[in-house]
Write a protein that holds these residues in place. Structure first.
Motif, PDB file in Angstrom:
ATOM      1  N   MET A   1       0.835  -1.188   0.000  1.00 54.01           N
ATOM      2  CA  MET A   1       0.000   0.000   0.000  1.00 54.01           C
ATOM      3  C   MET A   1       0.875   1.244   0.000  1.00 54.01           C
ATOM      4  O   MET A   1       1.922   1.262   0.634  1.00 54.01           O
ATOM      5  CB  MET A   1      -0.880   0.032   1.252  1.00 54.01           C
ATOM      6  N   THR A   2       0.395   2.263  -0.660  1.00 52.44           N
ATOM      7  CA  THR A   2       1.098   3.539  -0.644  1.00 52.44           C
ATOM      8  C   THR A   2       0.812   4.251   0.679  1.00 52.44           C
ATOM      9  O   THR A   2      -0.109   3.873   1.422  1.00 52.44           O
ATOM     10  CB  THR A   2       0.642   4.445  -1.800  1.00 52.44           C
ATOM     11  N   ALA A   3       1.558   5.306   0.939  1.00 57.00           N
ATOM     12  CA  ALA A   3       1.335   6.086   2.158  1.00 57.00           C
ATOM     13  C   ALA A   3      -0.072   6.687   2.154  1.00 57.00           C
ATOM     14  O   ALA A   3      -0.740   6.728   3.195  1.00 57.00           O
ATOM     15  CB  ALA A   3       2.396   7.177   2.279  1.00 57.00           C
ATOM     16  N   GLY A   4      -0.540   7.147   1.010  1.00 53.77           N
ATOM     17  CA  GLY A   4      -1.884   7.712   0.909  1.00 53.77           C
ATOM     18  C   GLY A   4      -2.968   6.679   1.172  1.00 53.77           C
ATOM     19  O   GLY A   4      -3.968   6.971   1.837  1.00 53.77           O
TER      20      GLY A   4
ATOM     21  N   GLN B   1     -10.559  -9.519   2.294  1.00 52.27           N
ATOM     22  CA  GLN B   1      -9.586  -8.428   2.152  1.00 52.27           C
ATOM     23  C   GLN B   1      -9.417  -8.124   0.669  1.00 52.27           C
ATOM     24  O   GLN B   1      -9.212  -9.030  -0.129  1.00 52.27           O
ATOM     25  CB  GLN B   1      -8.247  -8.830   2.761  1.00 52.27           C
ATOM     26  N   GLY B   2      -9.530  -6.857   0.313  1.00 53.77           N
ATOM     27  CA  GLY B   2      -9.330  -6.437  -1.063  1.00 53.77           C
ATOM     28  C   GLY B   2      -7.975  -5.776  -1.217  1.00 53.77           C
ATOM     29  O   GLY B   2      -7.180  -5.749  -0.277  1.00 53.77           O
ATOM     30  N   PRO B   3      -7.712  -5.220  -2.369  1.00 51.92           N
ATOM     31  CA  PRO B   3      -6.439  -4.540  -2.588  1.00 51.92           C
ATOM     32  C   PRO B   3      -6.403  -3.167  -1.916  1.00 51.92           C
ATOM     33  O   PRO B   3      -7.448  -2.600  -1.595  1.00 51.92           O
ATOM     34  CB  PRO B   3      -6.388  -4.401  -4.109  1.00 51.92           C
ATOM     35  N   ARG B   4      -5.221  -2.665  -1.696  1.00 58.46           N
ATOM     36  CA  ARG B   4      -4.992  -1.286  -1.262  1.00 58.46           C
ATOM     37  C   ARG B   4      -5.743  -0.897   0.015  1.00 58.46           C
ATOM     38  O   ARG B   4      -6.228   0.210   0.164  1.00 58.46           O
ATOM     39  CB  ARG B   4      -5.318  -0.320  -2.412  1.00 58.46           C
ATOM     40  N   GLY B   5      -5.870  -1.846   0.948  1.00 60.19           N
ATOM     41  CA  GLY B   5      -6.506  -1.567   2.220  1.00 60.19           C
ATOM     42  C   GLY B   5      -8.018  -1.594   2.195  1.00 60.19           C
ATOM     43  O   GLY B   5      -8.663  -1.211   3.174  1.00 60.19           O
TER      44      GLY B   5
ATOM     45  N   THR C   1     -20.112   2.169  -0.746  1.00 53.93           N
ATOM     46  CA  THR C   1     -19.056   2.097   0.258  1.00 53.93           C
ATOM     47  C   THR C   1     -19.502   2.676   1.594  1.00 53.93           C
ATOM     48  O   THR C   1     -20.352   3.559   1.654  1.00 53.93           O
ATOM     49  CB  THR C   1     -17.793   2.857  -0.194  1.00 53.93           C
ATOM     50  N   LEU C   2     -18.901   2.155   2.631  1.00 53.98           N
ATOM     51  CA  LEU C   2     -18.976   2.713   3.975  1.00 53.98           C
ATOM     52  C   LEU C   2     -17.545   2.659   4.496  1.00 53.98           C
ATOM     53  O   LEU C   2     -17.035   1.572   4.789  1.00 53.98           O
ATOM     54  CB  LEU C   2     -19.924   1.920   4.874  1.00 53.98           C
ATOM     55  N   GLY C   3     -16.901   3.805   4.562  1.00 52.93           N
ATOM     56  CA  GLY C   3     -15.488   3.828   4.928  1.00 52.93           C
ATOM     57  C   GLY C   3     -14.672   3.091   3.885  1.00 52.93           C
ATOM     58  O   GLY C   3     -14.812   3.340   2.688  1.00 52.93           O
ATOM     59  N   ASN C   4     -13.843   2.157   4.314  1.00 53.21           N
ATOM     60  CA  ASN C   4     -13.029   1.376   3.385  1.00 53.21           C
ATOM     61  C   ASN C   4     -13.677   0.056   3.002  1.00 53.21           C
ATOM     62  O   ASN C   4     -13.038  -0.821   2.448  1.00 53.21           O
ATOM     63  CB  ASN C   4     -11.642   1.097   3.991  1.00 53.21           C
ATOM     64  N   VAL C   5     -14.955  -0.093   3.314  1.00 53.55           N
ATOM     65  CA  VAL C   5     -15.685  -1.318   2.995  1.00 53.55           C
ATOM     66  C   VAL C   5     -16.522  -1.082   1.744  1.00 53.55           C
ATOM     67  O   VAL C   5     -17.333  -0.151   1.695  1.00 53.55           O
ATOM     68  CB  VAL C   5     -16.593  -1.753   4.164  1.00 53.55           C
TER      69      VAL C   5
END
Length: 148
Positions: free
Chosen positions: A1-4, A34-38, A56-60
């Motif tokens: 994952m990138t810092a962003g 679990q998906g890519p990039r968090g 989406t809801l947050g990162n979900v």
């Protein structure tokens, strides 16, 4: 994952929207992975609302299709990932009323909740499967009837 991507992940956990997404996923989805990039993908979403095929809801990312179908559709996955970033930029829960205001504005202007919705346009209308139904504004009075 990138810092962003890591910052987005942390922000959406801290602001509570990813936890909300996980709660909804546990109640309404058939599979969580679990998906890519968090990102977290909750497939087989079975509640009637919202009507969208994915949201989406947050990162979900909650979707009605299977995880492998979402993963193979890079445009849709990217579109939903942009919404995850929008949650982080809006500090979490404020994204929801802002999104619904933008959807209402779009519905009034175009008859479609996505076409003029700032958040959907920034995420990419076509990638999300939305039409662009914006209509040109009325011509100014001194334009001689020519639309601009």
């Amino acid at each position: 994952m990138t810092a962003g991507q890591r910052a987005r992940q942390v922000a959406n956990v801290v602001n509570g929207t990813t936890l909300l997404g996980l709660a909804v996923a546990l109640a309404a989805s058939r599979s969580i992975s679990q998906g890519p990039r968090g990102l977290i993908i909750a497939s087989g979403y079975r509640w009637r609302l919202p009507h969208a095929g994915a949201f989406t809801l947050g990162n979900v990312i909650l979707c009605r299709i299977r995880t492998d179908q979402l993963m193979s559709n890079r445009e849709l996955l990217g579109h939903e990932e942009k919404h995850c970033s929008q949650y982080a930029c809006c500090l979490g829960a404020p994204f929801l009323p802002l999104y619904f205001l933008a959807a209402g504005w779009s519905l009034l202007r175009t008859g479609n909740p996505a076409s003029a919705n700032f958040f959907e346009r920034q995420a990419g209308l076509a990638a999300g499967g939305y039409p662009d139904r914006r209509t040109p504004g009325p011509a100014p009075r001194d334009a001689g009837g020519i639309e601009v």
